[in-house]
Design a protein around this motif. Sequence first.
Motif, PDB file in Angstrom:
ATOM      1  N   TRP A 102       0.608  -1.238   0.083  1.00 27.51           N
ATOM      2  CA  TRP A 102      -0.023   0.032  -0.040  1.00 27.51           C
ATOM      3  C   TRP A 102       0.759   1.148   0.111  1.00 27.51           C
ATOM      4  CZ3 TRP A 102      -4.589  -0.336  -1.627  1.00 27.51           C
ATOM      5  CH2 TRP A 102      -5.341  -1.450  -1.443  1.00 27.51           C
ATOM      6  N   ASN A 103       2.066   1.139  -0.450  1.00 31.32           N
ATOM      7  CA  ASN A 103       2.972   2.416  -0.351  1.00 31.32           C
ATOM      8  C   ASN A 103       2.865   3.273  -1.695  1.00 31.32           C
ATOM      9  OD1 ASN A 103       4.169   1.970   2.074  1.00 31.32           O
ATOM     10  ND2 ASN A 103       5.580   0.657   1.325  1.00 31.32           N
ATOM     11  N   THR A 104       1.743   2.899  -2.760  1.00 30.28           N
ATOM     12  CA  THR A 104       1.697   3.689  -3.824  1.00 30.28           C
ATOM     13  C   THR A 104       0.404   4.386  -4.013  1.00 30.28           C
ATOM     14  OG1 THR A 104       0.923   1.860  -5.143  1.00 30.28           O
ATOM     15  CG2 THR A 104       3.206   1.843  -5.099  1.00 30.28           C
ATOM     16  N   GLN A 105       0.328   5.404  -4.359  1.00 28.45           N
ATOM     17  CA  GLN A 105      -1.191   5.943  -4.780  1.00 28.45           C
ATOM     18  C   GLN A 105      -1.861   5.322  -5.836  1.00 28.45           C
ATOM     19  OE1 GLN A 105      -2.268   8.506  -2.934  1.00 28.45           O
ATOM     20  NE2 GLN A 105      -4.306   8.424  -4.143  1.00 28.45           N
ATOM     21  N   ALA A 106      -1.148   4.606  -6.495  1.00 32.79           N
ATOM     22  CA  ALA A 106      -1.928   3.891  -7.849  1.00 32.79           C
ATOM     23  C   ALA A 106      -2.731   2.771  -7.291  1.00 32.79           C
ATOM     24  CB  ALA A 106      -0.837   3.166  -8.501  1.00 32.79           C
ATOM     25  N   MET A 107      -2.476   2.279  -6.244  1.00 31.95           N
ATOM     26  CA  MET A 107      -3.204   1.178  -5.736  1.00 31.95           C
ATOM     27  C   MET A 107      -4.398   1.756  -4.724  1.00 31.95           C
ATOM     28  SD  MET A 107      -0.410  -1.574  -4.563  1.00 31.95           S
ATOM     29  CE  MET A 107      -1.540  -2.266  -3.513  1.00 31.95           C
ATOM     30  N   LYS A 108      -4.111   2.898  -4.037  1.00 28.25           N
ATOM     31  CA  LYS A 108      -5.130   3.560  -3.095  1.00 28.25           C
ATOM     32  C   LYS A 108      -6.177   3.991  -3.965  1.00 28.25           C
ATOM     33  CE  LYS A 108      -1.565   4.420   0.501  1.00 28.25           C
ATOM     34  NZ  LYS A 108      -1.005   5.402   1.059  1.00 28.25           N
ATOM     35  N   SER A 109      -5.999   4.442  -5.122  1.00 25.45           N
ATOM     36  CA  SER A 109      -7.028   5.192  -5.841  1.00 25.45           C
ATOM     37  C   SER A 109      -7.729   4.504  -7.040  1.00 25.45           C
ATOM     38  CB  SER A 109      -6.459   6.563  -6.290  1.00 25.45           C
ATOM     39  OG  SER A 109      -5.349   6.218  -7.483  1.00 25.45           O
ATOM     40  N   ASN A 110      -7.889   3.206  -6.559  1.00 24.43           N
ATOM     41  CA  ASN A 110      -8.413   2.297  -7.632  1.00 24.43           C
ATOM     42  C   ASN A 110      -9.215   1.267  -6.945  1.00 24.43           C
ATOM     43  OD1 ASN A 110      -8.416   0.778 -10.106  1.00 24.43           O
ATOM     44  ND2 ASN A 110      -6.437   1.522 -10.484  1.00 24.43           N
ATOM     45  N   ILE A 111      -9.771   0.357  -7.629  1.00 26.20           N
ATOM     46  CA  ILE A 111     -10.767  -0.888  -7.166  1.00 26.20           C
ATOM     47  C   ILE A 111     -10.209  -1.701  -5.936  1.00 26.20           C
ATOM     48  CG2 ILE A 111      -9.915  -2.572  -8.727  1.00 26.20           C
ATOM     49  CD1 ILE A 111     -12.882  -3.505  -8.846  1.00 26.20           C
ATOM     50  N   TYR A 112      -8.702  -1.549  -5.887  1.00 24.75           N
ATOM     51  CA  TYR A 112      -8.092  -2.500  -5.104  1.00 24.75           C
ATOM     52  C   TYR A 112      -8.311  -2.145  -3.539  1.00 24.75           C
ATOM     53  CZ  TYR A 112      -5.616  -3.426  -9.248  1.00 24.75           C
ATOM     54  OH  TYR A 112      -5.586  -3.938 -10.373  1.00 24.75           O
ATOM     55  N   GLN A 113      -8.571  -0.703  -3.182  1.00 24.63           N
ATOM     56  CA  GLN A 113      -8.977  -0.520  -1.868  1.00 24.63           C
ATOM     57  C   GLN A 113     -10.297  -1.164  -1.387  1.00 24.63           C
ATOM     58  OE1 GLN A 113     -10.147   3.688  -1.588  1.00 24.63           O
ATOM     59  NE2 GLN A 113     -10.162   3.818  -4.107  1.00 24.63           N
ATOM     60  N   PHE A 114     -11.066  -1.330  -2.204  1.00 27.18           N
ATOM     61  CA  PHE A 114     -12.459  -1.885  -2.031  1.00 27.18           C
ATOM     62  C   PHE A 114     -12.348  -3.387  -2.016  1.00 27.18           C
ATOM     63  CE2 PHE A 114     -13.435   1.894  -4.498  1.00 27.18           C
ATOM     64  CZ  PHE A 114     -13.497   2.904  -3.332  1.00 27.18           C
ATOM     65  N   ALA A 115     -11.639  -4.062  -2.734  1.00 29.15           N
ATOM     66  CA  ALA A 115     -11.356  -5.462  -2.877  1.00 29.15           C
ATOM     67  C   ALA A 115     -10.603  -5.858  -1.476  1.00 29.15           C
ATOM     68  CB  ALA A 115     -10.661  -5.812  -3.921  1.00 29.15           C
ATOM     69  N   TRP A 116      -9.535  -5.111  -1.276  1.00 26.91           N
ATOM     70  CA  TRP A 116      -8.652  -5.303   0.058  1.00 26.91           C
ATOM     71  C   TRP A 116      -9.612  -5.008   1.366  1.00 26.91           C
ATOM     72  CZ3 TRP A 116      -4.948  -8.073   1.166  1.00 26.91           C
ATOM     73  CH2 TRP A 116      -4.160  -8.009   2.561  1.00 26.91           C
ATOM     74  N   GLY A 117     -10.492  -4.162   1.269  1.00 19.73           N
ATOM     75  CA  GLY A 117     -11.289  -4.009   2.456  1.00 19.73           C
ATOM     76  C   GLY A 117     -12.367  -5.128   2.470  1.00 19.73           C
ATOM     77  N   TYR A 118     -12.655  -5.849   1.451  1.00 20.05           N
ATOM     78  CA  TYR A 118     -13.538  -7.097   1.499  1.00 20.05           C
ATOM     79  C   TYR A 118     -12.730  -8.236   2.078  1.00 20.05           C
ATOM     80  CZ  TYR A 118     -15.475 -11.382  -0.092  1.00 20.05           C
ATOM     81  OH  TYR A 118     -15.843 -12.715  -0.309  1.00 20.05           O
ATOM     82  N   LEU A 119     -11.380  -8.162   1.604  1.00 13.06           N
ATOM     83  CA  LEU A 119     -10.575  -9.485   2.093  1.00 13.06           C
ATOM     84  C   LEU A 119     -10.367  -9.226   3.538  1.00 13.06           C
ATOM     85  CD1 LEU A 119      -8.341  -9.596  -0.958  1.00 13.06           C
ATOM     86  CD2 LEU A 119      -9.959 -11.344  -0.247  1.00 13.06           C
ATOM     87  N   GLN A 120     -10.102  -8.074   4.002  1.00 11.66           N
ATOM     88  CA  GLN A 120      -9.954  -7.830   5.420  1.00 11.66           C
ATOM     89  C   GLN A 120     -11.173  -7.812   6.541  1.00 11.66           C
ATOM     90  OE1 GLN A 120      -6.386  -7.467   6.803  1.00 11.66           O
ATOM     91  NE2 GLN A 120      -6.691  -8.344   4.537  1.00 11.66           N
ATOM     92  N   GLY A 121     -12.418  -8.205   5.837  1.00  9.72           N
ATOM     93  CA  GLY A 121     -13.713  -8.378   6.732  1.00  9.72           C
ATOM     94  C   GLY A 121     -13.910  -6.890   6.924  1.00  9.72           C
ATOM     95  N   GLU A 122     -13.738  -5.760   6.271  1.00 10.98           N
ATOM     96  CA  GLU A 122     -14.252  -4.535   6.645  1.00 10.98           C
ATOM     97  C   GLU A 122     -15.683  -4.379   6.260  1.00 10.98           C
ATOM     98  OE1 GLU A 122     -11.574  -1.352   5.297  1.00 10.98           O
ATOM     99  OE2 GLU A 122      -9.879  -2.379   6.162  1.00 10.98           O
ATOM    100  N   TYR A 123     -15.822  -5.148   5.111  1.00  8.36           N
ATOM    101  CA  TYR A 123     -17.284  -5.077   4.631  1.00  8.36           C
ATOM    102  C   TYR A 123     -17.646  -6.243   3.729  1.00  8.36           C
ATOM    103  CZ  TYR A 123     -14.234  -1.483   2.013  1.00  8.36           C
ATOM    104  OH  TYR A 123     -13.416  -1.081   1.514  1.00  8.36           O
ATOM    105  N   ASN A 124     -18.771  -6.425   3.612  1.00 10.39           N
ATOM    106  CA  ASN A 124     -19.113  -7.775   2.558  1.00 10.39           C
ATOM    107  C   ASN A 124     -19.025  -7.349   1.271  1.00 10.39           C
ATOM    108  OD1 ASN A 124     -21.783  -6.545   2.057  1.00 10.39           O
ATOM    109  ND2 ASN A 124     -22.604  -7.542   3.579  1.00 10.39           N
ATOM    110  N   LEU A 125     -19.114  -8.412   0.575  1.00  8.52           N
ATOM    111  CA  LEU A 125     -19.083  -8.353  -1.086  1.00  8.52           C
ATOM    112  C   LEU A 125     -19.930  -7.422  -1.557  1.00  8.52           C
ATOM    113  CD1 LEU A 125     -17.520  -9.356  -3.400  1.00  8.52           C
ATOM    114  CD2 LEU A 125     -19.174 -11.111  -3.751  1.00  8.52           C
ATOM    115  N   GLU A 126     -21.282  -7.247  -1.205  1.00 13.09           N
ATOM    116  CA  GLU A 126     -21.962  -6.313  -1.929  1.00 13.09           C
ATOM    117  C   GLU A 126     -21.715  -4.699  -1.347  1.00 13.09           C
ATOM    118  OE1 GLU A 126     -24.552  -6.640  -4.167  1.00 13.09           O
ATOM    119  OE2 GLU A 126     -23.592  -8.447  -4.285  1.00 13.09           O
ATOM    120  N   GLU A 127     -21.202  -4.781  -0.219  1.00 12.27           N
ATOM    121  CA  GLU A 127     -20.898  -3.392   0.284  1.00 12.27           C
ATOM    122  C   GLU A 127     -19.643  -2.902  -0.390  1.00 12.27           C
ATOM    123  OE1 GLU A 127     -22.285  -3.445   4.873  1.00 12.27           O
ATOM    124  OE2 GLU A 127     -20.237  -4.510   4.354  1.00 12.27           O
ATOM    125  N   ALA A 128     -18.810  -3.889  -0.676  1.00  8.13           N
ATOM    126  CA  ALA A 128     -17.605  -3.287  -1.474  1.00  8.13           C
ATOM    127  C   ALA A 128     -17.766  -2.962  -3.066  1.00  8.13           C
ATOM    128  CB  ALA A 128     -16.536  -4.582  -1.759  1.00  8.13           C
TER     129      ALA A 128
END
Length: 247
Positions: free
Chosen positions: A174-200
Amino acid sequence: MQFDKTIVILGPTASGKTGVSIEIAKKIGGEIISADSRAIYQGMELGTAAPSIEEQAGVPHYGIGIVGPDERFTVADWKRFAEGKIQEIRTRGKIPMVVGGTGLYIDALIYDYSFSEQKKLDQSDRKEVCSNYLTIGIKWEPEQLRERITRRADKLFVQELFAETENLVAKYNWNTQAMKSNIYQFAWGYLQGEYNLEEAKKLFILDDWHLAKRQLTWFKRNKKIKWLPLVEVEPYVIKCIQDEQGR
């Protein structure tokens, strides 16, 4: 076919640029240069919806996966890259096509921005559009575009995206802006259990919708863009080429 202009097909995210440009390229002998500031990064093919080798259908593509997410790649770098590719494509007797949604990339090319001065460029730097570009924008009603973004989210949120996300996090942490400003922030949140798939998915759809509106706001300041519904883009390009050849 012979055509002296470079074809530029632009539009907001999920507008259908990739599919229509490939179909046009197959018919006219075109080669495609991506004008997408996200697709330039290696290892982000799924998350940026870059066309796969199969989807490219034998049409040469350039500007996809050319630098690492942790590498610096400026608008000036992209302009230099694109101009070089346009020249290469023409030497092969093919028609260059620039396709994407990154407005600053496209403006730097069609307005021929100069990067000799160390200053931030914006739309106030515009002069006249260079005459050797045919610039077409893909037009959708807002509710139609929102629906297209929603449908694309269902296609993107699959196991392969999560694997790509894990690989990127493992490599770049997560040391690059390229990842933070993209779909990966939501995919990673789902993988970490921050929200379910529909929320992501919902978070991504909202984020992509906001991106689309920013893109449209930028593009619509350029009065030289020919805006067309998706189904009219290919016939219009073919007619422009035929008209040029008939002169």
